[in-house]
Design a protein around this motif. Sequence first.
Motif, PDB file in Angstrom:
ATOM      1  N   ALA A 132       1.015  -1.090  -0.033  1.00  0.00           N
ATOM      2  CA  ALA A 132       0.005   0.050   0.067  1.00  0.00           C
ATOM      3  C   ALA A 132       0.853   1.162   0.049  1.00  0.00           C
ATOM      4  O   ALA A 132       1.531   1.504   1.106  1.00  0.00           O
ATOM      5  N   ILE A 135      -0.104   5.250   3.271  1.00  0.00           N
ATOM      6  CA  ILE A 135      -0.882   5.179   4.636  1.00  0.00           C
ATOM      7  C   ILE A 135      -0.783   6.279   5.613  1.00  0.00           C
ATOM      8  O   ILE A 135       0.344   6.851   5.367  1.00  0.00           O
ATOM      9  N   ILE A 146      -6.855  -0.231   6.655  1.00  0.00           N
ATOM     10  CA  ILE A 146      -6.799  -1.433   5.812  1.00  0.00           C
ATOM     11  C   ILE A 146      -7.420  -2.817   6.127  1.00  0.00           C
ATOM     12  O   ILE A 146      -7.809  -3.050   7.296  1.00  0.00           O
ATOM     13  N   MET A 215      -6.171  -7.129  -0.384  1.00  0.00           N
ATOM     14  CA  MET A 215      -6.083  -5.836   0.535  1.00  0.00           C
ATOM     15  C   MET A 215      -6.785  -4.694   0.025  1.00  0.00           C
ATOM     16  O   MET A 215      -6.421  -4.392  -1.363  1.00  0.00           O
ATOM     17  N   VAL A 217      -7.392  -0.356   0.896  1.00  0.00           N
ATOM     18  CA  VAL A 217      -7.171   0.625   1.611  1.00  0.00           C
ATOM     19  C   VAL A 217      -8.325   1.793   1.533  1.00  0.00           C
ATOM     20  O   VAL A 217      -8.377   2.167   0.553  1.00  0.00           O
ATOM     21  N   GLY A 234      -4.823  -2.773  -2.617  1.00  0.00           N
ATOM     22  CA  GLY A 234      -3.465  -3.051  -2.589  1.00  0.00           C
ATOM     23  C   GLY A 234      -2.852  -3.628  -3.641  1.00  0.00           C
ATOM     24  O   GLY A 234      -3.383  -4.383  -4.734  1.00  0.00           O
TER      25      GLY A 234
END
Length: 237
Positions: A132, A135, A146, A215, A217, A234
């Motif tokens: 990612a 963040i 996440i 994933m 985000v 992700g």
Amino acid sequence: EITKNLMGYNGFTAGSTEVSMPLIMANNSGFYTGFQVQNIGSAATTITIKYGTNIAGSFAPPDQTASLAPQESKTFIQQGTGWTQKYVGSATITTSGQDVVAIVNQVKQTGVAVGTAYNGFDPDKATSKVSAPLIMANNAGYYTGIQVMNVGSGPTTITVDYGPNVAGSYSPPNETSTLQPGDSYNSIQNSGAWTGNKYVGSLSVSASGGGEVVMIVNQIQPTASGDQFMTYDGFNY
């Protein structure tokens, strides 16, 4: 009451007989999800939706099934009848043989209305590592969250490793969690050790034993006067 949300998703160049959705919610501080499944195959198919472990409560949603004609879609909303309790988890769609695609909308209609969307994942394209690039914590009111889903066939332990902080001195510690197949791990950068610490950086997630993960985000600024809720996938590598 009129609410205004702008959401978008990518078009699909292919479908799959299984779709993984890392974040599904009901009654989560006003947030809930709805997803739309489309049969892109040439024949009718039966879909089965299995929900992952609830990581925010005891409610265990039952499996759901539906039959879809070619090109037909169906919407499933995690709010209202049957979804009166809190749920934060994941969902896996399987079919009886035809390829499908799915999108997930995440919305909050109380207070400042916000919304965002993401595409369901083909688990065959998952890997043991996912990254990612952005963040955040306490970044002018913005923070991230996440949701990592184990899409493999066996349990795996994930490690979340944060990159250097390009906006301050706080260095987040690694996080670990063991996930059963179909389950998700959630980490939100706005409480606990994150409180009062500004962070702008990145992270990578690795799964043990050749596990496979995907994933999403979420990025949000909840005190803004308008819709400041965004999502990105992700990157598997």
